[in-house]
Design an enzyme around this catalytic site. Structure first.
Site, short mmCIF file in Angstrom:
data_model
loop_
_atom_site.label_atom_id
_atom_site.label_comp_id
_atom_site.label_asym_id
_atom_site.label_seq_id
_atom_site.Cartn_x
_atom_site.Cartn_y
_atom_site.Cartn_z
N TYR A 58 0.86 -1.19 0.00
CA TYR A 58 0.00 0.00 0.00
C TYR A 58 0.89 1.24 0.00
CZ TYR A 58 -3.96 -3.01 1.41
OH TYR A 58 -4.94 -3.98 1.47
N ARG A 213 -16.12 0.17 -1.47
CA ARG A 213 -15.25 1.32 -1.74
C ARG A 213 -16.02 2.63 -1.75
NH1 ARG A 213 -13.94 -3.16 -4.26
NH2 ARG A 213 -11.83 -3.92 -4.01
#
Length: 336
Positions: A58, A213
């Site tokens: 990430y 999301r």
């Protein structure tokens, strides 16, 4: 508020009923405020959240370093209750591109060494490859993690987005605590084969994407402009007619939520919580405000009438568009 706990499968740790997915604090959803991100991690720990989920890829380690800073600056009692869940194996390039996955035992040990350093911890609580490497037998990857368990660097072995076959092969190699996989009102593919397999084998589920999301958070509008760095700008469910259709589903959920006096996000998270005690939703809150809203889902009780209404409003398979662009869908081991 008292957060109840759930056990990650038969071999995993006891964790809070909601976990905090920290990816969005560093990558894929546009710019994030570092100070607010750290404050959100602290607030989550203070409210009783114990499971912090990240990936070493990430933002190329940024997220692990952010969590490391949050843990380092948290009061000792909160820091000691935190459990880290780390995904590894995704390969990146300097431009932020993706270059496949590496599940070789030597790579597993290498990834773990860097994660321990960035997080500032002496062990990782749950360690898992982000996607099964198609060129390396899952037995070899899991076996390498099992060696890290024996040496005390890892406490529990997890999986992520693995097929039913790979779940079985992994479980035959070493005890598996949980499978991390997307699961939401509009993403229910795992119910066909994956969930029955994990339940047969006593493996828990950490569910990411419970708000798809942000799509079913109740806060996403039709005219919202997404930055080029935002993953959703290229995600099929957020495009054109797909987006319009999916937001119509959100409005159907909103009617049910309003009748119960809760938000859309809260009813969506509560639905995942209602699917079984073996499922721990990960909420991707990037701010304390969104965290507070998400935690409110713990006070939402869905009765049979509510669940029937949700099923009628958003039946399985109702979403338009895949959850990832086609190139990424090819790497998934689950049914699409």
């Amino acid at each position: 508020m008292t957060i109840q706990t759930r056990k990650l499968g038969t071999t995993g740790p006891q964790v809070s009923a909601l976990g905090l997915g920290c990816m969005g604090m560093s990558a894929l959803y546009g710019d994030a405020d570092r100070a607010e991100s750290i404050a959100t991690v602290h607030a989550a720990l203070d409210q009783g959240v114990t499971l912090l989920d990240t990936g070493d890829f990430y933002a190329m380690g940024h997220n692990e370093m952010l969590i490391g800073e949050a843990l380092r600056t948290a009061p000792a009692p909160l820091r000691e209750q935190a459990l880290t869940s780390v995904k590894f194996g995704a390969l990146r390039d300097p431009n932020g591109g993706w270059s496949g996955y590496d599940g070789r035992p030597a790579a597993v040990r290498n990834f773990a060494a860097y994660s321990l350093q960035r997080l500032g911890v002496d062990h990782i609580d749950v360690y898992r490859i982000a996607r099964v490497d198609p060129d390396v037998p899952i037995e070899e990857t899991v076996g390498a993690i099992a060696e890290l368990v024996e040496k005390g660097y890892v406490r529990h072995i997890g999986l992520s987005e693995a097929s039913a076959e790979n779940i079985r092969r992994a479980a035959a190699t070493a005890p598996i605590s949980d499978l991390q996989i997307e699961y939401a009102i509009i993403t229910r593919d795992i119910e066909r084969e994956i969930l029955p397999t994990t339940r047969e084998l006593g493996i828990g589920i950490t569910a990411y994407g419970v708000l798809s999301r942000g799509l079913i958070s109740g806060h996403f509008s039709r005219d919202r402009q997404l930055a080029a760095t935002d993953f959703r700008a290229g995600a099929p469910r957020f495009q054109g007619d797909n987006l319009r259709h999916n937001l119509d589903l959100v409005e159907a959920l909103r009617k049910i939520a309003e009748q119960k006096g809760v938000t859309v996000a809260q009813i969506a998270i509560a639905w995942v919580l209602s699917r079984g005690e073996d499922i721990v939703p990960l909420v991707g809150a990037r701010t304390r405000e969104r965290l507070t809203e998400s935690l409110g889902a713990l006070d939402v009780t869905l009765d049979e009438a509510d669940l029937t209404a949700i099923e009628e409003a958003v039946p399985a398979g109702a979403a338009a568009g895949d959850r990832y662009p086609s190139a990424q869908m090819a790497h998934l081991g689950t049914e699409h």
